[in-house]
Design a protein around this motif. Structure first.
Motif, short mmCIF file in Angstrom:
data_model
loop_
_atom_site.label_atom_id
_atom_site.label_comp_id
_atom_site.label_asym_id
_atom_site.label_seq_id
_atom_site.Cartn_x
_atom_site.Cartn_y
_atom_site.Cartn_z
N SER A 1 2.03 7.12 -17.79
CA SER A 1 1.79 5.48 -17.21
C SER A 1 3.15 4.82 -17.17
O SER A 1 3.17 3.99 -16.44
CB SER A 1 0.80 4.91 -18.08
N PHE A 2 4.08 5.31 -18.20
CA PHE A 2 5.45 4.57 -18.17
C PHE A 2 6.16 4.99 -16.79
O PHE A 2 6.83 4.10 -16.25
CB PHE A 2 6.45 5.09 -19.22
N VAL A 3 5.73 5.98 -15.94
CA VAL A 3 6.51 6.46 -14.78
C VAL A 3 6.07 5.05 -13.75
O VAL A 3 6.84 4.89 -12.77
CB VAL A 3 5.73 7.56 -14.06
N GLN A 4 5.15 4.43 -13.81
CA GLN A 4 4.48 3.37 -13.13
C GLN A 4 5.60 2.12 -12.97
O GLN A 4 6.17 1.64 -12.09
CB GLN A 4 3.20 2.78 -13.39
N ASN A 5 6.12 1.99 -14.07
CA ASN A 5 7.22 0.93 -14.29
C ASN A 5 8.54 1.47 -13.55
O ASN A 5 9.25 0.73 -12.88
CB ASN A 5 7.54 0.70 -15.77
N LEU A 6 8.77 2.70 -13.99
CA LEU A 6 10.10 3.44 -13.13
C LEU A 6 9.70 3.20 -11.88
O LEU A 6 10.70 3.08 -10.99
CB LEU A 6 10.33 4.78 -13.76
N PHE A 7 8.78 3.40 -11.15
CA PHE A 7 8.33 3.76 -9.74
C PHE A 7 8.62 2.01 -9.30
O PHE A 7 9.37 2.12 -8.20
CB PHE A 7 7.06 3.89 -9.71
N TYR A 8 8.14 1.03 -9.87
CA TYR A 8 8.13 -0.19 -9.25
C TYR A 8 9.54 -0.77 -9.31
O TYR A 8 10.17 -1.39 -8.62
CB TYR A 8 7.13 -1.15 -9.94
N GLY A 9 10.20 -0.66 -10.72
CA GLY A 9 11.44 -1.11 -10.84
C GLY A 9 12.42 -0.48 -10.02
O GLY A 9 13.21 -1.00 -9.52
N GLY A 10 12.45 0.97 -9.77
CA GLY A 10 13.55 1.50 -8.84
C GLY A 10 13.25 1.25 -7.58
O GLY A 10 13.89 0.90 -6.95
N GLY A 11 11.81 0.95 -7.12
CA GLY A 11 11.27 0.49 -5.75
C GLY A 11 12.31 -0.94 -5.54
O GLY A 11 12.48 -0.97 -4.35
N TYR B 1 0.62 -1.17 0.14
CA TYR B 1 0.00 -0.02 -0.07
C TYR B 1 0.72 1.34 -0.09
O TYR B 1 0.28 2.22 -0.40
CB TYR B 1 -0.87 -0.22 1.23
N PHE B 2 2.00 1.11 0.48
CA PHE B 2 2.90 2.44 0.43
C PHE B 2 3.16 2.51 -1.23
O PHE B 2 3.02 3.70 -1.64
CB PHE B 2 4.24 2.11 0.93
N LEU B 3 3.36 1.43 -2.00
CA LEU B 3 3.69 1.71 -3.35
C LEU B 3 2.73 2.13 -4.11
O LEU B 3 2.70 2.75 -4.90
CB LEU B 3 4.50 0.34 -4.07
N SER B 4 1.46 1.44 -3.65
CA SER B 4 -0.04 1.94 -4.33
C SER B 4 -0.15 3.24 -4.25
O SER B 4 -0.93 3.86 -5.01
CB SER B 4 -1.04 0.90 -3.81
N THR B 5 0.03 3.83 -3.09
CA THR B 5 -0.38 5.15 -2.75
C THR B 5 0.46 6.16 -3.58
O THR B 5 -0.11 7.28 -4.27
CB THR B 5 0.16 5.62 -1.27
N GLY B 6 1.94 5.65 -3.73
CA GLY B 6 2.64 6.36 -4.93
C GLY B 6 2.20 6.30 -5.95
O GLY B 6 2.08 7.46 -6.66
N ILE B 7 1.80 5.11 -6.60
CA ILE B 7 1.08 5.44 -7.90
C ILE B 7 -0.32 6.01 -8.08
O ILE B 7 -0.48 6.62 -9.00
CB ILE B 7 0.69 3.66 -8.27
N MET B 8 -0.97 5.81 -7.00
CA MET B 8 -2.27 6.59 -7.25
C MET B 8 -1.82 8.18 -6.98
O MET B 8 -2.73 8.68 -7.55
CB MET B 8 -3.06 6.25 -5.68
#
Length: 349
Positions: free
Chosen positions: A321-331, A305-312
């Protein structure tokens, strides 16, 4: 001749005692540290979650500070929580299961195919989907433990094979029209404004927390993950523990597939595969909080939910939308790095 055998046995016993003493040293409590350091390690992610909400809320207060936004997020990401919880079980024993997202897709598609195309009852379709999860876990365990193939290779191959099966049984098409009975008990019925799918994830998190913290089974799984050879010498059936972890992982992944189908009312042959990276990112990020240095269910729950909050929040800001991949990959990379640093400082809790 007898004297030589006695000497050999004495040498072996001495070697075993030395290994056990070394492992007991790893089990010894870590050196005392300042309370602030301990608190920062255990609750740093929770503090970061609050800070993330405040920062994003400064740009979109009407959306980031709305309960409806979080109620929707909690429900829509429940299957990622369940998938992550399944993943951390083999990770605890030192195995990687790259087939969990594929198992989730297989379970989802089996529910849709059996219920919609073959007119099975929804209960029968769910049972067969969960049974398929057990079978996938057993196959993974067979190749990993019997043939001594690394878990990464086996589960990667199994995942691709399952993807082919999913495309085959679905004819590469989305299947909709799943029984509303499943949809009602997953997403339509709410408690405190949050879909029941979230509360199922909460119950599973609590169950796994109890197993790992308060049962001999949980301690054995941790023991195996920390040192298989020492665990074996101590009388733990390592192969059984690893096989059970792999089967549990696939079964829980199949449960995630059932929830995913109930949330959508349909099944897509490829959409579930996108959850593999978020699950791994949350699993490793979760190992840095609450019980730092090991994979744990409450930490995984918070991490999802920490990661989901960031995506939200990024979606509210209109970020591409490509930032979502950057966010999860970097995370994932950052989480693994922090996890390894903490593991070196805290050998065993």
């Amino acid at each position: 001749m007898t004297d030589n055998r006695i000497e050999v046995y004495e040498e072996r016993i001495a070697a075993l005692e030395e290994k056990l003493r070394a492992f007991e040293g790893r089990l010894a409590p870590p050196p005392s540290r300042r309370p602030g350091t301990e608190w920062a390690e255990r609750f740093g992610l929770l503090a970061a979650w609050i800070l993330l909400i405040l920062i994003l809320g400064s740009f979109r207060p009407d959306q980031m500070f709305s309960w409806n936004s979080y109620a929707a997020m909690f429900g829509s990401n429940a299957m990622i929580v369940v998938l992550t919880l399944g993943l951390i079980i083999p990770l605890t024993t030192g195995d990687f299961d790259l087939s969990v997202a594929s198992t989730m897709a297989l379970s989802s598609m089996m529910v849709a195919v059996l219920n919609v195309r073959m007119d099975w009852s929804i209960e029968g379709a769910i049972f067969m989907a969960l049974a398929a999860g057990v079978a996938v876990g057993a196959i993974n365990a067979l190749f990993i433990l019997w043939f001594r193939i690394h878990s990464l290779i086996v589960t990667l191959g199994t995942g691709y094979f399952i993807n082919g099966v999913v495309l085959w049984i679905s004819s590469s098409a989305v299947i909709s029209g799943v029984s509303m009975d499943l949809v009602r008990v997953v997403i339509m019925t709410r408690f405190l404004g949050i879909p029941l799918a979230f509360w199922y994830a909460v119950l599973l998190t609590a169950a796994l927390w109890y197993v790992f913290q308060h049962t001999a089974l949980g301690r054995r799984l941790l023991f195996v993950g920390r040192g298989r050879e020492v665990a074996r010498l101590s009388g733990v059936n390592v192969n059984r523990a690893r096989a059970g972890a792999l089967i549990a992982s696939s079964t829980i992944a199949a449960l995630a597939g059932v929830l995913y189908t109930g949330m959508r009312g349909s099944s897509d042959p490829s959409s579930a595969l996108a959850f593999l990276l978020p699950a791994f990112a949350a699993a490793f990020l979760g190992s840095t909080t609450l019980y730092p240095g090991r994979f744990n269910a409450p930490g995984a729950f918070v991490a999802v939910y920490f990661l989901s909050t960031g995506i939200m929040g990024l979606n509210f800001l209109g970020v591409p939308s490509f930032v979502q991949n950057l966010f999860y990959g970097g995370g994932l990379v950052i989480a693994v790095s922090i996890s390894q640093l903490i593991r070196k400082r805290r050998p065993m809790d």
